[in-house]
Motif scaffolding. Structure first.
Motif: not given
Length: 370
Positions: A22, A25, A29, A126, A241, A335-336, A339, A343
């Motif tokens: 997150a 994420e 953004e 995800t 999102k 973005v989820e 990510a 990440h």
């Protein structure tokens, strides 16, 4: 592009990361941008919308994370990463892609572009599906889907180079500013359509009328299975999102004497955990090879494909010239989803060659003598 210039930022990971994807994420953004400028900027100056490249690269087994963008984004990217990953180090790096040269007498390469298994509305599996957003699991219970990718990249030998390049550009409705005479709607209509398809075609109906009751017409009730209900829930969550037009490229290069043709297959296999049957998944689209070699006299077409793929990779070109939509079409990832694919892993990633900051930094005590 030439006027604005590009910058490649390498991120050295903190030794200990206790944040879920997150955090990434929220970093991404800040990169969503839908402004291109006036029609004069587009049609006279040739301006295009900004885009970025998220890259996970193995250089002889040393695994590194990079974010590429136009130079004007340098401070924004740095501040976003430092805000959400305080122990990280971000610095401008020499472009590793310059090591990728095309000389078929000395080296060989393999590469692919990708596509989704299902329509854009269906999300991939995800970090939320892996419950990495919970934050209450013991370290040994954590299953991070990016770890198999990093572990495989870490297995490369000196001289080999493999890169995963995720090109992104903010998704929105397109019109004249995107050189379209007829506007193209955003992906929201497709989301409504897919949810309707699940309800209309995949659900089952049941009558509320008993077999002995002939007094009135039965009322048919629509039922969804637990899997269908979870699928719609995932689609709706993802729809809320920010979304990006996306293309993931993969490339592998090595000198002829150590080139391993199974490397690309292994790298693709390391990403299977991002897909599921009821949701979506990422799969190869175009391979940089010829399906029927006997049709390619002296490998001319194969060499052209490989040379072009490497050049497009080095230029980070896909959404606009010189390699607009080369060997594939952009697909939508939020973005989820991004990510999840890109990440910084925690202690579950034990790859010794994963580049991390050697030690945790701390501020000097306030009472030191001047």
């Amino acid at each position: 592009m030439r006027e604005q210039g590009g910058v490649l930022l390498e991120i050295k990971l903190p030794r200990n990361i206790d944040k879920s994807p997150a955090a990434m994420e929220m970093v991404l953004e800040g990169l969503w941008e839908d402004v291109v400028g006036t029609l004069t900027d587009v049609y006279i100056k040739g301006r295009v919308r900004d885009w970025f490249s998220l890259e996970i690269v193995s250089i002889g087994g040393d695994v590194k994370f990079f974010i590429w963008g136009l130079k004007k984004w340098k401070n924004i990217i740095e501040s976003r990463v430092y805000t959400h990953y305080p122990g990280a180090e971000v610095f401008e790096a020499e472009d590793y892609a310059r090591q990728m040269f095309y000389d078929p007498t000395k080296m060989s390469m393999s590469g692919i572009t990708t596509k989704l298994n299902k329509p854009d509305a269906y999300p991939i599996k995800t970090y939320v599906d892996y419950e990495l957003d919970k934050g209450n699991k013991e370290q040994e219970e954590i299953v991070d889907p990016i770890v198999p990718v990093i572990e495989y990249l870490g297995s490369l030998k000196p001289g080999e180079l493999a890169g995963i390049q995720i090109l992104i550009q903010g998704h929105r409705k397109e019109g004249l500013q995107d050189t379209r005479i007829f506007s193209k709607p955003d992906w929201k209509e497709g989301i409504k359509k897919e949810i309707k398809n699940i309800i209309d075609k995949e659900s089952f109906t049941k009558s509320n009328k008993s077999a002995n009751d002939k007094s009135q017409s039965p009322l048919l009730l629509t039922f969804l299975t637990k899997t269908q209900d979870k699928t719609i829930e995932a689609i709706e969550r993802n729809a809320g999102k920010l979304a990006f037009n996306t293309m993931m490229r993969v490339v592998y290069t090595a000198p002829l004497e150590i080139f391993d043709k199974m490397r690309l297959t292994g790298l693709i296999g390391s990403m299977r955990q991002f897909g599921s049957k009821n949701l979506n998944g990422i799969r190869p689209d175009k391979f940089m090879s010829i399906e029927y070699p006997w049709k390619d006299f002296r490998d001319r077409e194969k060499k052209r494909l490989q040379r072009t793929h490497i050049d497009a990779y080095k230029r980070r070109s896909f959404f606009d010239v010189p390699y607009k939509h080369l060997s594939g079409k952009p697909y939508i990832l939020t973005v989820e989803e991004l990510a999840t694919l890109f990440h910084f892993p925690g202690a579950t990633a034990t790859t010794p060659t994963l580049t991390r900051v050697p030690s945790k930094k701390a501020e000097a005590p306030a009472n030191l003598p001047v």
